[in-house]
Design an enzyme around this catalytic site. Structure first.
Site, PDB file in Angstrom:
ATOM      1  N   SER A  11      84.150   5.153 137.446  1.00 35.52           N
ATOM      2  CA  SER A  11      84.105   6.043 138.484  1.00 35.52           C
ATOM      3  C   SER A  11      84.072   5.368 139.880  1.00 35.52           C
ATOM      4  CB  SER A  11      82.194   6.779 138.177  1.00 35.52           C
ATOM      5  OG  SER A  11      82.290   8.051 139.145  1.00 35.52           O
ATOM      6  N   LYS A  59      86.457   7.153 134.034  1.00 34.62           N
ATOM      7  CA  LYS A  59      85.784   8.156 134.674  1.00 34.62           C
ATOM      8  C   LYS A  59      86.412   8.735 135.374  1.00 34.62           C
ATOM      9  CE  LYS A  59      82.109  11.150 136.240  1.00 34.62           C
ATOM     10  NZ  LYS A  59      82.257  11.232 137.388  1.00 34.62           N
ATOM     11  N   GLN A  66      81.570  15.286 140.295  1.00 33.41           N
ATOM     12  CA  GLN A  66      80.028  16.324 139.769  1.00 33.41           C
ATOM     13  C   GLN A  66      79.948  17.117 140.893  1.00 33.41           C
ATOM     14  OE1 GLN A  66      80.802  13.841 138.064  1.00 33.41           O
ATOM     15  NE2 GLN A  66      81.489  14.582 136.448  1.00 33.41           N
TER      16      GLN A  66
END
Length: 478
Positions: free
Chosen positions: A303, A328, A332
């Site tokens: 991430s 990733k 979100q």
């Protein structure tokens, strides 16, 4: 940038962790700009009628009384299950509270981030120095049971609720590790996980080293201070270590990365469902740093760690060393459901792309210099409920052989056959550690072997990836 009348947190972290931590990145984005779709119409009268009819039928006819709140919760979980997205979830008040605490940098649990991949609860990364890391959990481990209860069919929220518990209590996990035939058993004592996130030091030859364990709200400030202190000591090169770093606050990683990416160059791109993109450019350094930079990565770098690694590689000329990253590449947004109940929705709303426009989701980033750690770094827990001895053949014996070899003991094979030579190596280990010399691996010997291999793994002298990063930086020093 902010929603009119609403604040939204864009998250690049991987998912709920076992402690209820979420790795997040907080950004504010414009409302209804074509990037966020919201009809605001709610259910149609026909849909509401259907839902109410089902609710009424269950409450009136089910064999036992049913708690309405549980039915509502189940319906909410069902909505997210349909999405089949491990990064979109519904968080109850307690989970939302832990989420907010984690951003501040501390929580209680076992300290491993997980996601739901193809229905399996999968470790993204154990947090450095956490109970999970000390016990030996690794990225891509699949959690099968918790205290004997299967996680099959459980939502991520349900799995997390089974695993977490009070400080000092112990949880038993059964784990399937890729590449290993046997199921592994871990007994992990829950504890407070200290998320001090920045660990700087000066290595030999004036090579600076900064280990980043997560991107929390205070990490940027600490990173900037550490970097200035190293530069003041005439640092000639820098290694940034984001191995097993599960991610964090996007504003934080942007602020840190801007210190290396020249002003105007991209740090990342965000692509929404309508294919429109926002390009986030550096507002920081006028020029690249006057010293070479290497970034250490592995499959637990996820991430926000991948954002930093990609930005430094593509926009600042850094060298990536180690193993490929987790992969990733989605963003979100968190939405407060109601001020009264404190529940949160975390929903995937966009992709993030590297400065060059690459989407690394489920692929990861390949390092420039690929280096694997020694085989004993992948050692599994040794079973304590049985004794390994001469002429036995099993994967557990192969595991012990890899450990012995990694610790410097001579073994003639690592294929799982407990040979006479393996017996001699066990005897020598037992003598070296003041154990009864039996040549068999019982509970006491197994525990000593595990302690010894953990100590060896933590010794920087045995870190092949760090050694490769040092050499890569030394090669570039002018």
């Amino acid at each position: 940038m902010s929603f009119k009348g609403r604040t939204v947190a864009l998250m690049v972290g991987s998912a709920i962790v076992l402690s209820s931590l979420l790795t997040v990145a907080v950004l504010n984005v414009p409302a209804l700009s074509g990037h966020v779709n919201a009809t605001g119409t709610g259910f149609s009268s026909q849909q509401m009628q259907k839902l109410n009819s089902v609710l009424h039928t269950i409450e009136s006819n089910y064999i036992e009384p049913v708690d309405r709140e549980k039915l509502v919760s189940g319906a909410l979980d069902g909505m997210f299950a349909v999405l089949k997205d491990p990064y979109s979830t519904y968080m109850r008040r307690s989970e939302a509270t832990s989420f907010n605490e984690s951003v501040e940098g501390e929580f209680t649990g076992i300290g491993a981030e997980v996601s739901l991949e193809d229905g399996a609860v999968t470790v993204v990364s154990p947090i450095k120095e956490s109970p999970a890391e000390k016990a030996g959990l690794q990225p891509k481990d699949v959690l099968l049971t918790v205290d004997g209860e299967s996680l099959d069919g459980k939502t991520l929220t349900e799995a997390v609720s089974k695993i977490r518990g009070p400080k000092g209590s112990t949880v038993k996990l059964e784990v399937k590790r890729p590449g290993h035939e046997q199921v592994m058993v871990f007994h992990i004592k829950r504890d407070k996980v200290d998320l001090e996130t920045v660990y700087p030091s000066m290595l030999e030859g004036n090579i600076g080293y900064i280990e980043l364990r997560q991107y929390s709200a205070n990490t940027a400030e600490r990173f900037e201070k550490a970097l200035k202190e190293l530069e003041a000591k005439q640092m000639k090169g820098l290694i940034i270590d984001v191995r097993n770093n599960p991610g964090g606050v996007l504003d934080t990683v942007k602020q840190m990365t801007e210190q290396f990416v020249p002003s105007g160059k991209p740090i990342l791109q965000v692509e929404y469902r309508d294919k429109k993109r926002d390009v986030y450019k550096s507002k920081g350094a006028k020029d690249v740093k006057p010293y070479p930079i290497a970034v250490l990565t592995n499959k637990g770098s996820a991430s926000a760690s991948e954002i930093m690694a990609a930005a430094l590689q593509e926009s600042a000329g850094a060298i990536l060393v180690g193993d490929h990253t987790f992969g990733k590449g989605t963003v979100q947004a968190s939405h407060l459901v109601s001020k009264n109940d404190g529940d949160l929705i975390k929903l995937t709303i966009a992709k993030w792309l590297t400065p060059d426009g690459k989407w690394i989701h489920e692929k990861g980033i390949e390092p420039d210099v690929k280096v694997a750690q020694p085989s004993y770094f992948q050692a599994a827990p040794i079973p304590k409920d049985k004794t390994l001895k001469l002429n036995l053949t099993s994967p557990d014996v192969a595991n012990v052989q890899h450990i012995l070899k990694g610790l410097g003991y001579s073994v003639d094979r690592v294929d799982g056959y407990f040979s006479p030579d393996t017996k001699q190596a066990v005897e020598k280990f037992q003598r070296d550690h003041s154990l009864p010399v039996t040549g068999e691996v019982n509970k006491q010997t197994a525990e000593k072997l595990e302690q010894a291999v953990i100590k060896a793994i933590r010794d920087p002298k045995n870190d092949a990836q760090l050694d490769a990063a040092i050499k890569a930086v030394q090669k570039e020093i002018r």
